[in-house]
Every structure is written in C-alpha cells, then in structure tokens.
Design an enzyme around this catalytic site. Structure first.
Site, mmCIF file in Angstrom:
data_model
loop_
_atom_site.group_PDB
_atom_site.id
_atom_site.type_symbol
_atom_site.label_atom_id
_atom_site.label_comp_id
_atom_site.label_asym_id
_atom_site.label_seq_id
_atom_site.Cartn_x
_atom_site.Cartn_y
_atom_site.Cartn_z
ATOM 1 N N PHE A 124 0.878 -1.384 -0.100
ATOM 2 C CA PHE A 124 0.071 -0.211 0.169
ATOM 3 C C PHE A 124 0.926 1.061 0.212
ATOM 4 C CE2 PHE A 124 -2.895 2.812 2.710
ATOM 5 C CZ PHE A 124 -3.894 2.989 1.716
ATOM 6 N N GLU A 128 4.981 9.498 1.082
ATOM 7 C CA GLU A 128 5.687 10.040 -0.089
ATOM 8 C C GLU A 128 6.925 10.497 0.708
ATOM 9 O OE1 GLU A 128 3.880 12.486 -2.907
ATOM 10 O OE2 GLU A 128 2.334 10.820 -3.298
ATOM 11 N N PRO A 129 8.078 10.642 -0.039
ATOM 12 C CA PRO A 129 9.259 11.384 0.544
ATOM 13 C C PRO A 129 8.978 12.448 1.305
ATOM 14 C CG PRO A 129 9.751 10.594 -1.720
ATOM 15 C CD PRO A 129 8.290 10.420 -1.442
ATOM 16 N N GLU A 367 1.980 3.846 10.372
ATOM 17 C CA GLU A 367 0.349 3.911 10.335
ATOM 18 C C GLU A 367 -0.175 4.882 11.436
ATOM 19 O OE1 GLU A 367 -1.899 0.261 9.806
ATOM 20 O OE2 GLU A 367 -0.012 -0.874 8.980
ATOM 21 N N SER A 370 2.459 8.748 17.057
ATOM 22 C CA SER A 370 1.807 8.741 18.222
ATOM 23 C C SER A 370 0.862 10.139 18.490
ATOM 24 C CB SER A 370 2.715 8.879 19.383
ATOM 25 O OG SER A 370 3.079 7.443 19.646
#
Ligand code: FAD
Length: 383
Positions: A124, A128-129, A367, A370
């Site tokens: 997925f 991006e950089p 993902e 924090s």
C-alpha cells in the site's frame, strides 16, 4: 470480547500460531534479521497455514474468518518476531484489504486468491518522501490517457513492495484538479513489474530488518484504466478507513512485542544469578516485569475492545487510535525495560530482547505517529 471469552475456534487459531512462532519462526529469524533477508520460507509456511487469507471469504481463497482473527495471529507472531508479524499485517490489512473493501468483483477475483494464499504479496503506497502524516498533500499524479492511467511521482517506506513475490502495490495519486482546497485523490493498483515503476534497494533500517521496505518511483508508468480501485476521487476516504482498521492490527502487533518482552524477562530473571540468587528475586527487577505484564495486558484489552466495536459495525476510530497509541508506547517501554533486565546480554543481537528493542520504536511512527493518534483522539473529544 475479552481474552478469556474467546470462542474455541479462535483459541485454536491462537494456539496454532503460537506454536508456529515458537517452532518455525524463533529458530531461524535471528540470522535472517542479521543478514537483512526477507523470510521467504517462513512466509511460504504462513501461507500454508492460511494466515494471509484469514479475514477474507472462502470464495476468494480466504479462511472465512474476520479482522480480529487476523489480529490474534499478528499478536502471536510479534510475541516472537516483529518482521514476520509486520509482513503479515501489511500484506493483509494494507495490501489485500483495499482490494476486498473497494474493488469490483472482477478485481477481487483477479487479485485476491494469490494474496490470500501468500504466494503473492500486496503493498500500500501512501507515504511520499515529502511526508506521511499529511497524507492529503500527495504529490504523485495519475493522468487518464485513453484507457490508461499514466502515473508519475514517488512513494517512500513501502512495506512488502519489492520482494520476489510482490504482486502489486496500490498507490494513492492526484487524479484531478483541486476543488474547494481539496485535491482529487484516487487509489490505483499497479502490478509489480509494470514498466515505469522502479523499485529501489531496501532501506537500511534500525529494526524490522527481515521485512521488506522500499522507495518506489513512477515515471510515465502506465496501467489500465480498470485498475482504479473504487470510485475516482475516493482515495483519501479509502485510505483513512484502511488506516483506522490497520491501527487495530498494529496495536495487536505492539501487544505481541510487549508480551514477548515479558516472556523473555521472566525466563532470564529466573535463571540469571547475581549476589547468589536469581535476579528476579530482587523487587527492583520483579516489579519491572510486573509493570511490563500490566502494560501488555492492558494493550490487549484495548485492541480487543476496538476490534469488537469494529466487528459490531459501531464507531471505533477513537478506540483504535487509543489502542495503537497505548500499545505502541507500552511496547517501547517494555522493550527498554526487558533490555535492562538482561543487562549486557540485552545489548547483544543474538538475544531476542535486543531485536525487540530495535523493533519497538517504529510502532510509534508507522500507520500514524503517536502525535497523529493524539490528534485523532482529541479531535474526537471535540478539541
Ligand atoms: C518501516 C516502515 C514501514 C512503513 N510502511 C509503510 C507502508 O507500507 N505504506 C505507507 O504508505 N507508509 C509506510 N510507512 C510510512 C509511515 O506510515 C510514515 O512514516 C508515518 O505516517 C509518518 O510520516 P513521516 O515519516 O513522513 O513523518 P512526518 O509526517 O514528516 O512527521 C514527522 C514528525 O512530525 C510530527 N507531526 C507531523 N504533523 C504533526 C501535527 N499536525 N501535529 C503534531 N505533530 C505532527 C509527527 O508526529 C512526527 O513526529 C512506513 C514507515 C516505516 C518506518
């Protein structure tokens, strides 16, 4: 849903994966990790066990289970090793799930059977950089030219995107003009090996060293128009949904790592002697381990709770963010404390806790960092 209330088929699954982790993963993963090698043989055997198809219907080659079953498997793998656990997490929750959730019947039939068997892996590509947290700032573009999308841009840190068995990567790309300050972002499936897609060398990472993470670049990369996943312009909403679910799976992974730290510390503190007795007889050590167990247990309750809400079709965004935040910070703390319990051996790569220490930090980043979890929770509280 509570740990002591699990139905028989789920306790059987958990026990099977627990045994697999001990018997198949534990003996070989340390060396693969040190050599930065992808665990092909372990992945093949995970495929045979049906782990990659856990939450998908049998008609696509899945096991007919649900997302919670996947989380249980991820937790048990991470209790022994996180590279293997993230390979499963990313392949299923980020690679195959968007196709199952948003794909047409034809796309599901085409892609899912291999992804469910583990013979092929999905990836997925969102980050991006130039940035990950601000995912709406996507710069990659896809222009419709006749019956093909022409993709240009790059994606960074993409898990499972460059293995020998990678089948596809679903990328988010800007497909239209900015309307009322918002870019039109869509998701497009790019099969591995498509001309114009360049897969970089694997990053040299601090942890998760046996997992595959790459930068991808797209230079006039052409895929058929029918590779659009779901409705055009819905890519942003799609990945938010995928990430909400994914946070529960990452929380399960963090719980496994936190619990693995307890396992290793109990074992070591019972055997290692100092001043004529096992170090675990000192309260300073024993209390550390007790606190580690509290964090692992509460992490588990948090992800079980978020998963139960999700499966019941109820709102779960806040609970998923809380589970991801608490469990990832718990994993980092447990890994630090477990290393301390092991003294100098905890700093030696041949000891599993050293690997856990290196693997824990990324859980506070991937993902959704924090800070992003705290943003989601505080916004949900109306702040
Ligand atoms: C090993 C690994 C595997 C990965 N796999 C994938 C993958 O398969 N697919 C994929 O798409 N991505 C993947 N990622 C990328 C990951 O999801 C991003 O790194 C993450 O979302 C953070 O983005 P960033 O690194 O660009 O940090 P940035 O967004 O640049 O953030 C840098 C720092 O600023 C903070 N920050 C940013 N905005 C705010 C704000 N508004 N308020 C407070 N603090 C803020 C962040 O919390 C962080 O501490 C992976 C990353 C790693 C390390």
């Amino acid at each position: 849903m509570l740990p002591h209330e699990l139905p028989e088929e789920l306790t059987a699954l958990r026990d099977t994966v627990r045994d697999f982790a001990q018997e198949v993963v534990a003996p070989t993963i340390g060396e693969l990790y040190e050599r930065d090698e992808f665990p092909y043989e372990i992945v093949r055997r995970m495929g045979e066990l049906g782990l990659f198809g856990l939450p998908f219907p049998e008609r696509y080659g899945g096991a007919g289970g649900d997302y919670f079953a996947l989380c249980l498997a991820i937790e048990e793998l991470a209790r022994v090793d996180s590279s293997v656990a993230i390979t499963l997490e990313a392949a299923v929750s980020l690679g195959a799930m968007p196709i199952y959730r948003f794909g047409t019947e034809a796309q599901r039939e085409r892609w899912l059977p291999r992804l469910c068997s583990g013979e092929g892996l999905g990836a997925f590509g969102l980050t991006e950089p130039g940035g990950g947290s601000d995912a709406g700032a996507t710069l990659t573009t896809a222009r419709l030219d006749g019956d093909e999308w022409v993709i240009n841009g790059s994606k960074a840190f993409i898990t499972n995107s460059g293995t020998d068995i990678t089948d596809l990567v679903t990328v988010t790309a800007v497909t239209g003009p900015v309307v009322e300050g918002r870019k039109e972002i869509s998701s497009i499936v790019v099969p591995a090996g498509t001309p114009g897609l360049t897969v970089s060398r694997r990053y040299s990472k601090v942890g998760w060293n046996a997992s595959d993470t790459r930068e991808l670049s797209f230079a006039d990369c052409r895929v058929p128009a029918e590779n659009l996943l779901g409705e055009r312009g819905r890519g942003y909403a799609q990945f938010l949904q995928i990430l909400d679910e994914g946070r529960i799976a990452i929380a399960a992974l963090a719980t496994g790592l936190a619990q693995g730290c307890v396992d290793e510390s109990v074992r070591y503190a019972s055997q290692r002697e100092a001043f004529g007795r096992p170090i675990g007889r000192n309260q300073a050590v024993a209390f550390k381990v007790a606190d580690m167990e509290v964090r692992a247990h509460l992490s588990r309750l948090a992800y079980y709770d978020a998963a139960a809400l999700m499966l019941a079709g109820r709102p779960f965004k806040r609970e998923a963010a809380m589970a991801k935040l608490f469990s990832s910070e718990s994993a980092v703390t447990n890994a630090r404390e477990a290393t301390q319990v092991h003294g100098a051996y905890g700093f030696m790569n041949e000891f599993p806790v050293a690997r856990m220490w290196r693997d824990a930090k990324v859980l506070e980043i991937g993902e959704g960092t924090s800070e992003v979890q705290r943003l989601l929770i505080s916004r949900d509280l109306g702040l």
